[in-house]
Write an enzyme that holds these catalytic residues in place. Structure first.
Site, PDB file in Angstrom:
ATOM      1  N   HIS A 351     -53.398  27.941  64.340  1.00  0.00           N
ATOM      2  CA  HIS A 351     -54.147  26.929  63.591  1.00  0.00           C
ATOM      3  C   HIS A 351     -53.275  25.783  63.091  1.00  0.00           C
ATOM      4  O   HIS A 351     -53.701  24.634  63.102  1.00  0.00           O
ATOM      5  CB  HIS A 351     -54.812  27.615  62.402  1.00  0.00           C
ATOM      6  CG  HIS A 351     -55.625  26.707  61.532  1.00  0.00           C
ATOM      7  ND1 HIS A 351     -56.729  26.041  62.009  1.00  0.00           N
ATOM      8  CD2 HIS A 351     -55.505  26.364  60.222  1.00  0.00           C
ATOM      9  CE1 HIS A 351     -57.260  25.319  61.024  1.00  0.00           C
ATOM     10  NE2 HIS A 351     -56.532  25.482  59.942  1.00  0.00           N
ATOM     11  N   ARG A 386     -48.650  27.899  55.031  1.00  0.00           N
ATOM     12  CA  ARG A 386     -49.353  26.821  54.318  1.00  0.00           C
ATOM     13  C   ARG A 386     -50.572  27.345  53.566  1.00  0.00           C
ATOM     14  O   ARG A 386     -51.371  28.112  54.104  1.00  0.00           O
ATOM     15  CB  ARG A 386     -49.817  25.772  55.322  1.00  0.00           C
ATOM     16  CG  ARG A 386     -50.703  24.712  54.723  1.00  0.00           C
ATOM     17  CD  ARG A 386     -51.033  23.648  55.723  1.00  0.00           C
ATOM     18  NE  ARG A 386     -51.934  24.108  56.745  1.00  0.00           N
ATOM     19  CZ  ARG A 386     -53.265  23.993  56.686  1.00  0.00           C
ATOM     20  NH1 ARG A 386     -53.849  23.447  55.628  1.00  0.00           N
ATOM     21  NH2 ARG A 386     -54.013  24.414  57.671  1.00  0.00           N
TER      22      ARG A 386
END
Ligand code: FAD
Ligand code: SIN
Length: 533
Positions: A351, A386
């Site tokens: 992703h 993240r």
């Protein structure tokens, strides 16, 4: 015959959130070119669903957002960077509101949704299609500005450095790019005193990815070839919930579905079918950080030999589901799935690229005149993983920061010297373009199999070996044939695959997104992986 270079003040490679933010900030003073390898809105920005994280509500604090970011990042983040970005978030949201981004509101305030790893509701959004709304607003503002030239269908090949000047100078200054024009099929030089790479991530190095077709790590590969340090490339983020479907391979089911009550369950037909499994792995259950949820799903899929697990929000009222997730609801209906009544089959998929070109607080890279912003960078914000919805935020903050530094230091940037044209005298058209397609597929397959969610040294070494063989083949091809967009991307994919594998082999621990069975524990000291050119 080489064409005459196009001359601008600043060349920005990338027309997503980072590139367009920088362009709008520079345009009042400078003539700016914004380059895109295909259509202007074909980067990841337009695909973003969940939203943008910012502390905007009473009861939430910057400290809490900083802590959540550091916890998700497994301590590898740079705290100064995290504080800088998070402190800048409310201002960035104000600027987007001023540009006309139609964020959802509730009463007099922006509506905030919740995502994994956030201890508070703090995600501003436009339904479940935030990125599209942001891209439309930024693009409209850029198109209306007389100082901005938007150049789609122009595939950057390499940076123009001082060695491409007619008089060689060894200071490494970057003067723009050589790029393949898809419309004329010629290579052009596009030059400027400063260059900003805003080229997005490298997700397409993997077979399954939520990222668009062009996410081939071009900026990272170009910066590396020109002499920049690249950092933390082993920190490849896998989103836990990508739709599992035989036809549609990369449709994301936003984390906000879990934020609004969606539960992960085993599908029927296996022992304990229907069981909600995330509480067995982490007390935060479905709202644990992404690395934990993705690994738990991967574990259950492998343990039980499944194709997918279920994401179920059908226990919530149908109007609530339709109201919060109109785009996803419609897309799934078109595939025969009614998420208000039945669970969604999901799998983890690549992703986000947490690593990239090392930049400082001003978006400066190691080379004079070269800046970078957004997903192609390693700024210190994300660390080893993240936190959801911190990425668009980073694009806005660093797009502005790079532009501010260029503006403040303009007089120190030397004017562009005469630059050599691209030499095509020794190449011919390829007679076997099919090789490029085969090699593309091969890289993406072995990266998925050997450099995915769970790694071992042996698997990484297998990947390293294959990269070495493919690199030789592609370099040979690159040296003999006229460049095409697919060949440019393939060359870059090999470069980033190599950077990912080498970084992964360097890290002798498991931390955040890098999990290896050979070193299952985290070392006491968190250190970035830095590859030197
Ligand atoms: P991009 O928007 O990817 O743009 C890259 C640009 O570079 C494009 O214009 C491309 O054409 C250009 N380019 C690349 N290579 C070349 C080349 N060789 N020559 C010329 N041009 C080139 N983040 C969030 O914060 N919140 C979310 O809700 C969210 N949802 C997401 C959903 C999906 C499905 C995906 C894939 C990502 C999501 N992300 C989200 C991540 C976020 O969207 C991206 O990290 C961010 O948009 C990256 O922006 P960027 O400007 O760095 O690059
Ligand atoms: C999502 O909507 O789940 C993606 C959010 C992100 O990647 O930050």
């Amino acid at each position: 015959m080489a064409s005459t270079p196009q001359l601008f003040d600043v060349v920005i490679v990338g027309s997503g959130a980072a590139g367009l933010t920088a362009a709008l900030s520079l345009a009042p003073r400078f003539r700016v070119a914004v380059i895109a390898k295909a259509g202007l809105s074909e980067g990841s920005t337009a695909w973003a669903q969940g939203g943008i994280a910012a502390v905007l509500e009473e009861g939430d604090t910057f400290e809490s957002h900083v802590e959540d970011t550091m916890i998700a990042g497994a301590g590898l983040n740079n705290r100064d960077t995290v504080e800088f970005v998070i402190g800048s978030a409310p201002g960035a949201i104000d600027r987007l509101v001023a540009l006309g981004v139609p964020f959802n509101v509730e009463g007099n305030a922006l509506h905030l949704t919740r995502e994994g790893g956030h201890s508070h509701r703090r995600i501003v959004h436009v339904d479940d299609a935030t990125g599209h709304a942001v891209q439309v607003a930024l693009e409209a503002a850029a198109a209306a500005h007389p100082n901005i030239t938007l150049i789609p269908d122009m595939v950057a090949i390499d940076l123009i450095t001082s060695r491409h000047g007619e008089r060689y100078s060894g200071d490494g200054h970057v003067w723009g790019i050589y790029a393949h024009n898809r419309r004329t099929r010629r290579v052009e030089a596009i030059t400027g005193r400063a260059t900003i790479l805003a080229t997005g991530g490298a997700g397409r190095a993997y077979l399954y990815s939520t990222a668009p077709r062009g996410a081939t790590g071009d900026g990272i590969a170009m910066a590396w070839r020109a002499g920049c340090r690249i950092s933390n490339m082993e920190m490849m983020q896998f989103h836990p919930t990508c739709l599992w479907n035989l036809e549609v391979k990369n449709f994301l089911i936003t984390e906000a579905v879990r934020g609004e009550g969606g539960q992960l369950k085993l599908p029927p037909g296996v022992p304990n079918g229907g069981h909600r499994f995330m509480p067995d792995f982490d007390a935060r259950a479905e709202l644990a950080p992404r690395d934990i949820v993705a690994r738990a799903i991967d574990h259950e899929i492998k343990r039980l030999g499944l194709d997918y697990v279920h994401l179920d929000i059908s226990h919530m009222p149908a109007d609530f589901v339709r109201g919060h997730f109109p785009t996803i609801h419609e897309k799934l209906l078109s595939l025969g799935i009614d998420m208000t009544k039945e669970p969604i089959p999901v799998v983890p998929a690549q992703h986000y690229t947490c690593g990239g070109i090392l930049v400082d607080r001003d978006g400066r890279t190691d080379l004079p005149g070269l800046y970078a912003a957004g997903e192609c960078t390693q700024s210190g914000l994300h660390g080893a993983n993240r936190l959801a919805s911190n990425s668009l935020l980073e694009c806005f903050v660093y797009g502005e920061a790079a532009a501010a530094h260029i503006t403040a230091h303009w007089d120190e940037l030397p004017p562009v010297p005469p630059v050599r044209g691209w030499d095509e005298s020794r190449v011919s058209d390829s007679d076997e373009e099919v090789i490029v397609q085969h090699n593309w597929r091969e890289i993406r397959r072995f990266m998925w199999d050997y450099v995915g969610i769970v790694r071992t040294t042996k698997r990484l070494e297998r990947a390293e070996h294959r990269i070495r063989l493919l690199r030789r083949e592609v370099e040979d091809y690159y040296g003999n044939f006229r460049v095409t967009p697919d060949l440019i991307e393939l060359r870059n994919l090999i470069e980033v695959a190599d950077l990912i594998v080498r970084s992964a082999l360097k890290r002798k621990e498991s931390r955040g997104l890098h999990y290896t069975l050979d070193y299952p524990r985290a070392l006491a000291r968190a250190e970035d992986t830095v590859l030197l050119p």
